[in-house]
Design a protein around this motif. Structure first.
Motif, PDB file in Angstrom:
ATOM      1  N   VAL A   1      -9.116  17.409  -2.456  1.00  0.00           N
ATOM      2  CA  VAL A   1     -10.443  16.818  -2.614  1.00  0.00           C
ATOM      3  C   VAL A   1     -10.651  15.826  -1.482  1.00  0.00           C
ATOM      4  CG1 VAL A   1     -11.881  15.319  -4.050  1.00  0.00           C
ATOM      5  CG2 VAL A   1     -10.551  17.144  -5.110  1.00  0.00           C
ATOM      6  N   ALA A   2     -11.740  15.993  -0.745  1.00  0.00           N
ATOM      7  CA  ALA A   2     -12.022  15.091   0.368  1.00  0.00           C
ATOM      8  C   ALA A   2     -12.084  13.651  -0.119  1.00  0.00           C
ATOM      9  CB  ALA A   2     -13.343  15.481   1.033  1.00  0.00           C
ATOM     10  N   GLY A   3     -11.276  12.790   0.483  1.00  0.00           N
ATOM     11  CA  GLY A   3     -11.229  11.391   0.084  1.00  0.00           C
ATOM     12  C   GLY A   3     -10.021  11.045  -0.764  1.00  0.00           C
ATOM     13  N   ASN A   4      -9.264  12.056  -1.210  1.00  0.00           N
ATOM     14  CA  ASN A   4      -8.068  11.807  -2.027  1.00  0.00           C
ATOM     15  C   ASN A   4      -6.993  12.787  -1.584  1.00  0.00           C
ATOM     16  OD1 ASN A   4      -6.129  11.955  -4.296  1.00  0.00           O
ATOM     17  ND2 ASN A   4      -7.589  10.596  -5.319  1.00  0.00           N
ATOM     18  N   ASP A   5      -5.841  12.253  -1.134  1.00  0.00           N
ATOM     19  CA  ASP A   5      -4.823  13.117  -0.539  1.00  0.00           C
ATOM     20  C   ASP A   5      -3.755  13.570  -1.523  1.00  0.00           C
ATOM     21  OD1 ASP A   5      -3.560  10.733  -0.940  1.00  0.00           O
ATOM     22  OD2 ASP A   5      -2.958  10.398   1.146  1.00  0.00           O
ATOM     23  N   VAL A   6      -3.976  13.362  -2.831  1.00  0.00           N
ATOM     24  CA  VAL A   6      -2.984  13.793  -3.820  1.00  0.00           C
ATOM     25  C   VAL A   6      -3.518  14.914  -4.705  1.00  0.00           C
ATOM     26  CG1 VAL A   6      -1.517  13.066  -5.745  1.00  0.00           C
ATOM     27  CG2 VAL A   6      -1.898  11.520  -3.823  1.00  0.00           C
ATOM     28  N   ILE A   7      -4.779  14.833  -5.093  1.00  0.00           N
ATOM     29  CA  ILE A   7      -5.356  15.839  -5.984  1.00  0.00           C
ATOM     30  C   ILE A   7      -5.243  17.227  -5.349  1.00  0.00           C
ATOM     31  CG2 ILE A   7      -7.460  16.616  -7.130  1.00  0.00           C
ATOM     32  CD1 ILE A   7      -8.387  13.725  -7.215  1.00  0.00           C
ATOM     33  N   GLU A   8      -4.861  18.213  -6.169  1.00  0.00           N
ATOM     34  CA  GLU A   8      -4.747  19.594  -5.700  1.00  0.00           C
ATOM     35  C   GLU A   8      -5.390  20.539  -6.703  1.00  0.00           C
ATOM     36  OE1 GLU A   8      -0.787  20.854  -4.956  1.00  0.00           O
ATOM     37  OE2 GLU A   8      -0.301  19.185  -3.613  1.00  0.00           O
ATOM     38  N   TYR A   9      -6.036  21.591  -6.175  1.00  0.00           N
ATOM     39  CA  TYR A   9      -6.557  22.675  -7.002  1.00  0.00           C
ATOM     40  C   TYR A   9      -6.122  23.992  -6.382  1.00  0.00           C
ATOM     41  CZ  TYR A   9      -9.163  19.052  -9.282  1.00  0.00           C
ATOM     42  OH  TYR A   9      -9.481  17.912  -9.977  1.00  0.00           O
ATOM     43  N   ASN A  10      -5.227  24.665  -7.079  1.00  0.00           N
ATOM     44  CA  ASN A  10      -4.654  25.916  -6.604  1.00  0.00           C
ATOM     45  C   ASN A  10      -4.941  27.002  -7.628  1.00  0.00           C
ATOM     46  OD1 ASN A  10      -3.252  24.475  -4.399  1.00  0.00           O
ATOM     47  ND2 ASN A  10      -1.985  23.661  -6.060  1.00  0.00           N
ATOM     48  N   SER A  11      -5.540  28.093  -7.197  1.00  0.00           N
ATOM     49  CA  SER A  11      -5.909  29.128  -8.153  1.00  0.00           C
ATOM     50  C   SER A  11      -5.888  30.501  -7.501  1.00  0.00           C
ATOM     51  CB  SER A  11      -7.308  28.862  -8.720  1.00  0.00           C
ATOM     52  OG  SER A  11      -8.298  28.961  -7.709  1.00  0.00           O
TER      53      SER A  11
ATOM     54  N   VAL B   1     -23.640   5.021 -15.714  1.00  0.00           N
ATOM     55  CA  VAL B   1     -23.141   5.808 -14.586  1.00  0.00           C
ATOM     56  C   VAL B   1     -24.132   5.598 -13.447  1.00  0.00           C
ATOM     57  CG1 VAL B   1     -22.493   8.083 -13.746  1.00  0.00           C
ATOM     58  CG2 VAL B   1     -22.160   7.513 -16.165  1.00  0.00           C
ATOM     59  N   PRO B   2     -23.683   5.122 -12.283  1.00  0.00           N
ATOM     60  CA  PRO B   2     -24.629   4.773 -11.216  1.00  0.00           C
ATOM     61  C   PRO B   2     -25.399   5.988 -10.694  1.00  0.00           C
ATOM     62  CG  PRO B   2     -22.453   3.816 -10.816  1.00  0.00           C
ATOM     63  CD  PRO B   2     -22.291   4.791 -11.928  1.00  0.00           C
ATOM     64  N   ALA B   3     -26.598   5.732 -10.183  1.00  0.00           N
ATOM     65  CA  ALA B   3     -27.386   6.770  -9.523  1.00  0.00           C
ATOM     66  C   ALA B   3     -26.708   7.172  -8.220  1.00  0.00           C
ATOM     67  CB  ALA B   3     -28.800   6.259  -9.245  1.00  0.00           C
ATOM     68  N   TYR B   4     -27.023   8.375  -7.767  1.00  0.00           N
ATOM     69  CA  TYR B   4     -26.475   8.801  -6.488  1.00  0.00           C
ATOM     70  C   TYR B   4     -27.384   9.835  -5.844  1.00  0.00           C
ATOM     71  CZ  TYR B   4     -24.740  13.104  -8.746  1.00  0.00           C
ATOM     72  OH  TYR B   4     -24.648  14.296  -9.412  1.00  0.00           O
ATOM     73  N   ARG B   5     -27.199  10.012  -4.521  1.00  0.00           N
ATOM     74  CA  ARG B   5     -27.881  11.062  -3.774  1.00  0.00           C
ATOM     75  C   ARG B   5     -26.901  11.617  -2.750  1.00  0.00           C
ATOM     76  NH1 ARG B   5     -30.600   6.462  -2.729  1.00  0.00           N
ATOM     77  NH2 ARG B   5     -32.482   7.236  -3.800  1.00  0.00           N
ATOM     78  N   THR B   6     -26.939  12.923  -2.558  1.00  0.00           N
ATOM     79  CA  THR B   6     -26.069  13.564  -1.580  1.00  0.00           C
ATOM     80  C   THR B   6     -26.877  14.578  -0.778  1.00  0.00           C
ATOM     81  OG1 THR B   6     -25.405  15.358  -3.074  1.00  0.00           O
ATOM     82  CG2 THR B   6     -24.075  13.344  -3.104  1.00  0.00           C
TER      83      THR B   6
ATOM     84  N   LEU C   1     -20.174   7.692  -2.229  1.00  0.00           N
ATOM     85  CA  LEU C   1     -19.219   7.475  -3.316  1.00  0.00           C
ATOM     86  C   LEU C   1     -19.988   7.561  -4.631  1.00  0.00           C
ATOM     87  CD1 LEU C   1     -16.397   6.674  -4.366  1.00  0.00           C
ATOM     88  CD2 LEU C   1     -17.123   4.286  -4.186  1.00  0.00           C
ATOM     89  N   TYR C   2     -19.757   8.603  -5.398  1.00  0.00           N
ATOM     90  CA  TYR C   2     -20.520   8.771  -6.636  1.00  0.00           C
ATOM     91  C   TYR C   2     -19.656   9.406  -7.701  1.00  0.00           C
ATOM     92  CZ  TYR C   2     -21.202  13.790  -5.579  1.00  0.00           C
ATOM     93  OH  TYR C   2     -21.014  15.122  -5.318  1.00  0.00           O
ATOM     94  N   TYR C   3     -20.155   9.309  -8.944  1.00  0.00           N
ATOM     95  CA  TYR C   3     -19.425   9.805 -10.106  1.00  0.00           C
ATOM     96  C   TYR C   3     -20.297  10.800 -10.862  1.00  0.00           C
ATOM     97  CZ  TYR C   3     -16.917   5.510  -9.013  1.00  0.00           C
ATOM     98  OH  TYR C   3     -16.231   4.515  -8.359  1.00  0.00           O
ATOM     99  N   ASP C   4     -19.757  11.995 -11.065  1.00  0.00           N
ATOM    100  CA  ASP C   4     -20.454  12.956 -11.919  1.00  0.00           C
ATOM    101  C   ASP C   4     -20.477  12.465 -13.353  1.00  0.00           C
ATOM    102  OD1 ASP C   4     -21.256  14.935 -10.150  1.00  0.00           O
ATOM    103  OD2 ASP C   4     -19.275  15.836 -10.102  1.00  0.00           O
ATOM    104  N   SER C   5     -19.421  11.742 -13.737  1.00  0.00           N
ATOM    105  CA  SER C   5     -19.263  11.327 -15.121  1.00  0.00           C
ATOM    106  C   SER C   5     -18.729   9.917 -15.177  1.00  0.00           C
ATOM    107  CB  SER C   5     -18.290  12.273 -15.845  1.00  0.00           C
ATOM    108  OG  SER C   5     -17.874  11.734 -17.071  1.00  0.00           O
ATOM    109  N   GLY C   6     -18.917   9.274 -16.315  1.00  0.00           N
ATOM    110  CA  GLY C   6     -18.356   7.954 -16.507  1.00  0.00           C
ATOM    111  C   GLY C   6     -17.308   7.904 -17.592  1.00  0.00           C
ATOM    112  N   ARG C   7     -16.901   9.062 -18.116  1.00  0.00           N
ATOM    113  CA  ARG C   7     -15.844   9.036 -19.139  1.00  0.00           C
ATOM    114  C   ARG C   7     -14.562   8.455 -18.537  1.00  0.00           C
ATOM    115  NH1 ARG C   7     -16.387  12.319 -23.820  1.00  0.00           N
ATOM    116  NH2 ARG C   7     -18.426  13.308 -23.930  1.00  0.00           N
ATOM    117  N   MET C   8     -14.248   8.898 -17.339  1.00  0.00           N
ATOM    118  CA  MET C   8     -13.219   8.293 -16.518  1.00  0.00           C
ATOM    119  C   MET C   8     -13.844   8.161 -15.137  1.00  0.00           C
ATOM    120  SD  MET C   8     -10.439   7.918 -18.398  1.00  0.00           S
ATOM    121  CE  MET C   8      -9.732   8.560 -19.924  1.00  0.00           C
ATOM    122  N   TRP C   9     -13.601   7.053 -14.457  1.00  0.00           N
ATOM    123  CA  TRP C   9     -14.197   6.862 -13.140  1.00  0.00           C
ATOM    124  C   TRP C   9     -13.401   7.664 -12.116  1.00  0.00           C
ATOM    125  CZ3 TRP C   9     -18.819   5.436 -13.742  1.00  0.00           C
ATOM    126  CH2 TRP C   9     -19.189   4.437 -14.641  1.00  0.00           C
TER     127      TRP C   9
END
Length: 704
Positions: A217-227, A649-654, A680-688
């Motif tokens: 994930v761009a911005g985080n060098d640990v998260i991985e998604y392999n499928s 949950v904050p507003a955002y634009r991309t 920097l935005y959040y799809d959800s606020g359940r976990m930031w």
């Protein structure tokens, strides 16, 4: 012919009275047959994509509700790789969890303010799997808004999402793509469709779609998604009166997800693009299989019978570690669910006339058996390493421990439904449509330790029977326009997602009830290549579950009333042969109209952004060069309100951009730029958990 017509409309008028009928066997290939020799359409070509369900007999312009269809061409142009990427094209929908989920894991959406976690379908069949779905085998994604239990059964207060999978056709088409991008993205896809010439078996074809994907994930060098995934399908009888398709989809994921920072203190002040979990502990593994057998037979030009049998299995296990933003303490969350669902649907479609009135009639039955093994992981060694400095966390703390997966309960459910819908066409200007569906839904819980069915507590889940319906009037000023008013209902059993605690009194509550009013207008423009839609709506949940003020913390009663209302406008299709557009805007407000808790009455409803906007457009500058781009805006939305704090949950634009160049008739090159401003935005606020930052991908595509 002179005038503005779809290919189907023009051919129908040309052949009227000739004794001939027609079927599209390719995008621009038409087969003529004697009218008595009935056939099934092998390819259904329209100016705008049709809704795939046999329960909808009309094109989009005549469907009396808000509908969004995102075709695979848009997904490919945007570099989309998941269902979530597709859903971002639809205003009025919010995502309820970060990657990997929180609370209700996986793909978990809100449509018009109401949860749609249980309202996801694959080819019209309910899909309970709790994971983030891939897009490699999707032909299109359909979002139908408003209470929809009359069509799909339990749930669907805000609407439903249907994923339409790829199936064979009679046109040879072979393609593949390799994607390289930011965050070590490496992705390869293939889609091969091949007609088969088998003596004695007409209209045979096979199709295989496949994917292998590895990405961070761009911005985080640990998260991985392999499928990886593969989806073979075989059809026989294409272009004839009897058609059979056997389709199978297999997919697996091996991920390192993130739950980021816990939300109870509001928007965090630390840099949430860090990874706060433990690389040696956190994981997400997904194993999914889906088998479908579809058959259809046209008896004559007025009567068609369809049947679909589906068997789906998914196994999802994860351990994900969020962090307390105050203390730095890690607290792993575990989740283990194995789901099996068997479904059989039968639909009979008939078209006929009684005098000057035309009728499109659909009747059917659905039977489903669901089985869910629900549990968790036990982690032997504690405590978990605390993060001393939240602005410099380390994911590499060595944490080796014995992990045991346990099943805490088994949940089974059996359901049956009967339904009928009709559209009456009175002349060329007026249509009346409506339908009813009867549902019976019976869950059963078994404690995995005692092996006893939970009934002795007096809180065993109860059988729910319910009749849902919809009705609408549609006035058509022209062939390509509609003005409509519609009404629909839905019901939500207390145990609809098979996850309620069976010893809770909530399990025996009657279902919640919802209703919706919608008035709208649709027009097809530019030779029916562009569909514009406008709608005003009001959705009310009339007996929402809410805390019993006489028994706070323990009791739940059906005494609340919730309301979401607003308006939408959308544009989809082509303005010219070279210029495509997909755009929409939604304005909503929601509140608790009534509640036994005085502090809640007139309080704003959660997950309802006041404004949301999406736009995507592309233009073919030359025969070889195509450019495109777009953006999204989602207003802030309430996450949680208590006596001491209110969290939004904050507003955002991309913004995104694309350029594609066709190097030759077989080789193409595409560049996608995502989140151009590195928002920097959040799809959800359940976990930031922040969404991906600025990213680039390069796709090399080939046709062979």
């Amino acid at each position: 012919m002179q005038g503005e017509f779809t290919p189907q409309q023009a051919l129908a008028r040309l052949l009227d009275g000739s004794g001939l009928t027609f079927v599209f066997t390719g995008e621009k290939v038409v087969m003529l047959r004697p009218r008595g020799s009935t056939v099934l359409d092998a390819v259904n070509v329209t100016a705008t994509p049709r809704v795939s369900s046999a329960k909808y007999t009309a094109p989009q312009v005549d469907i009396t509700r808000s509908v969004a269809v995102i075709p695979k061409d848009i997904l490919q142009a945007q570099g989309a790789t998941s269902l979530r990427d597709a859903i971002r094209n639809v205003p009025g929908i919010t995502i309820n969890a970060g990657e990997g989920g929180g609370g209700m894991p996986g793909d978990n959406f809100n449509i018009r303010g109401f949860s749609a976690a249980n309202d996801l379908f694959v080819d019209g069949v309910r899909d309970l799997s709790g994971f983030a779905r891939e897009s490699f085998n999707l032909e299109q994604v359909e979002v139908l808004k408003g209470p929809n239990s009359g069509i799909t059964g339990r749930g669907s207060t805000g609407g439903t999402i249907n994923m339409v999978t790829k199936v064979p056709s009679l046109r040879a088409d072979r393609s593949g793509a390799i994607v390289l991008g930011s965050a070590d993205q490496r992705r390869a896809t293939a889609d091969v469709n091949q007609p088969l010439h088998v003596p004695g078996i007409p209209g045979a074809a096979v199709r295989v779609a496949a994917v292998s994907s590895n990405s961070g994930v761009a911005g985080n060098d640990v998260i991985e998604y392999n499928s990886w995934g593969v989806a073979p399908s075989l059809s026989v009888g294409l272009g004839t009166s009897t058609q059979v398709t056997l389709a199978y989809t297999r997919s697996e994921q091996d991920n390192i997800p993130s739950y980021g920072v816990e939300t109870f203190n509001g928007v965090p002040t630390v840099d949430t693009r860090h990874f706060f979990g433990l690389r040696s502990l956190d994981f997400e593994k997904v194993n999914s299989n889906n088998l479908a057998l579809k058959a259809a037979h046209v008896f004559n030009e007025h009567l068609t019978l369809r049947n679909q049998f589906s068997s789906a299995h998914s196994d999802v296990g994860r351990i994900v570690t969020p962090v307390n933003p105050t203390t730095g303490a890690r607290s792993p969350k575990t989740h283990a669910v194995e789901n099996d669902i068997l479904t059989n649907q039968t639909n009979l479609t008939s078209s006929f006339e009684t005098g000057a009135v035309g009728h499109d009639f659909v009747a059917g039955a659905e039977f489903t058996r669901e089985n869910s093994l629900r549990g968790a992981y036990t982690i032997a060694t504690r405590p978990f390493p605390t993060i001393a400095n939240l602005n410099a966390p380390t994911a590499d703390a060595d944490y080796q421990s014995a992990i045991t997966r346990t099943v805490t309960r088994t949940v089974r459910a059996q359901s049956a439904a009967l339904y009928a819908f009709e559209t009456m066409k009175i002349g060329s200007k007026l249509e009346l449509n409506g339908g009813l569906r009867w549902d019976s839904y019976k869950p059963e819980y078994t404690d995995s330790a005692s092996k006893a069915t939970i009934a002795s507590t007096g809180n065993a889940p109860v059988r729910t029977t319910n009749v849902s319906g919809n009705a609408a009037v549609n006035f058509k000023p022209t062939v390509g326009s509609s003005l409509y008013f519609s009404y629909g209902t839905s019901f939500n059993p207390a145990t609809e997602n098979l996850s309620n605690d069976a010893v809770s009194a909530n399990s025996k509550l009657p279902p919640e009830k919802s209703r919706s009013l919608e008035v709208g207008a649709k027009w097809e423009l530019f030779k029916q290549r562009l569909l514009t839609s406008f709608a005003l709506f009001r959705t009310e949940k009339t007996n929402a579950r809410t805390t019993d003020p006489a028994n706070p913390g323990l009791g739940t009663i059906l005494a609340g009333k919730q309301k979401v209302e607003g308006g939408e406008v959308s544009v989809t299709g082509r303005i010219t042969d070279h210029w495509a557009v997909l755009a929409g805007y939604s304005r909503m407000s929601g509140k608790y109209v009534e509640s036994p808790n005085p502090a809640q009455t007139d309080a704003p409803f959660t997950n309802v952004p006041a404004h949301s906007l999406n736009a995507w457009t592309s233009y073919a500058v030359t025969k070889r060069l195509e450019v495109g781009g777009g953006g999204r805006y989602v207003d802030r939305r309430l996450l949680r309100a208590t006596a001491t704090s209110t969290v939004y949950v904050p507003a955002y634009r991309t913004y995104d951009a694309m350029a594609k160049y066709q190097l030759s008739s077989t080789l193409g090159l595409q560049v996608n730029l995502m989140n151009l401003t590195d928002e920097l935005y959040y799809d959800s606020g359940r976990m930031w958990v922040p969404a991906a930052g600025r990213a680039v991908s390069v796709t090399t595509s080939v046709k062979f």
